[in-house]
Scaffold this motif. Structure first.
Motif, short mmCIF file in Angstrom:
data_model
loop_
_atom_site.label_atom_id
_atom_site.label_comp_id
_atom_site.label_asym_id
_atom_site.label_seq_id
_atom_site.Cartn_x
_atom_site.Cartn_y
_atom_site.Cartn_z
N SER A 5 0.81 -1.22 0.00
CA SER A 5 0.00 0.00 0.00
C SER A 5 0.84 1.27 0.00
O SER A 5 0.40 2.31 -0.47
CB SER A 5 -0.96 -0.01 1.20
N THR A 6 2.03 1.21 0.52
CA THR A 6 2.91 2.38 0.52
C THR A 6 4.03 2.26 -0.53
O THR A 6 4.88 3.14 -0.61
CB THR A 6 3.55 2.57 1.90
N LEU A 7 3.99 1.21 -1.31
CA LEU A 7 5.03 1.00 -2.33
C LEU A 7 5.05 2.16 -3.33
O LEU A 7 6.13 2.63 -3.72
CB LEU A 7 4.81 -0.33 -3.04
N PHE A 8 3.88 2.62 -3.73
CA PHE A 8 3.81 3.72 -4.68
C PHE A 8 4.49 4.97 -4.12
O PHE A 8 5.24 5.65 -4.83
CB PHE A 8 2.35 4.04 -5.04
N LEU A 71 7.10 5.97 6.06
CA LEU A 71 6.34 4.97 5.30
C LEU A 71 6.63 3.56 5.80
O LEU A 71 5.74 2.70 5.82
CB LEU A 71 6.66 5.08 3.81
N HIS A 72 7.85 3.33 6.24
CA HIS A 72 8.19 2.03 6.83
C HIS A 72 7.43 1.81 8.13
O HIS A 72 6.96 0.70 8.39
CB HIS A 72 9.70 1.96 7.06
N TYR A 73 7.30 2.85 8.94
CA TYR A 73 6.53 2.74 10.18
C TYR A 73 5.06 2.45 9.88
O TYR A 73 4.42 1.69 10.60
CB TYR A 73 6.63 4.01 11.02
#
Length: 160
Positions: A5-8, A71-73
């Motif tokens: 979901s946060t890859l983009f 984004l990792h968090y």
């Protein structure tokens, strides 16, 4: 939350960093040489341009790194944590530092713009300063909202 979901957004951060790296490698030396061509008696302008523009790259890339950490968090479901607040605080500090370095470097760009009769250089510099300040204000607002959400969450955890 799913990892994809946060890859983009992670890819977008990388794509934001690559053009800035290209500008640092190819355009900054050209700008420095252009400044020396305009003022051949002031050869030190080249080093001031290098110092100013490369010094702004440091907080820029540190802020990108902190955004990547944020984004990792989110991926690790730690979005509502002190780590996220610290990352937003660092992003805010980097944005203020970025704008401050450009404010200090504006006299150099004024000299270049005046000698080349190109006032657009000053407008571009002011737009960059304003963009850094907008990022700082946005990060401060997000930091405050996140802190309030964490406080509400901890109150609800104590109530139940």
């Amino acid at each position: 939350m799913k990892r994809g979901s946060t890859l983009f957004l992670k890819i977008a951060l990388i794509l934001i960093g690559l053009p800035v790296l290209a500008l640092c490698i190819f355009l900054v030396p050209e700008i420095a040489n252009f400044a020396v061509d305009l003022y051949p008696d002031h050869a030190y302008l080249k080093y001031l341009v290098f110092l100013d523009l490369y010094a702004t790259a440091i907080p820029f890339y540190f802020a990108l790194y902190q955004a990547f950490n944020l984004l990792h968090y989110i991926d690790k479901t730690k979005a509502f944590s002190e780590l996220s607040i610290k990352a937003l605080k660092k992003i805010k500090f980097c944005a203020i530092t970025f704008s401050g370095i450009y404010v200090v470097g504006m006299p150099i760009f004024y000299l270049i713009a005046e000698a080349d009769d190109a006032p657009g250089i000053i407008l571009i510099g002011m737009a960059i300063i304003l963009a850094g300040l907008v990022v700082a204000v946005f990060a401060a607002v997000l930091q405050k909202l996140l802190q309030e959400a964490i406080d509400i969450k901890s109150e609800n955890d104590l109530t139940v």
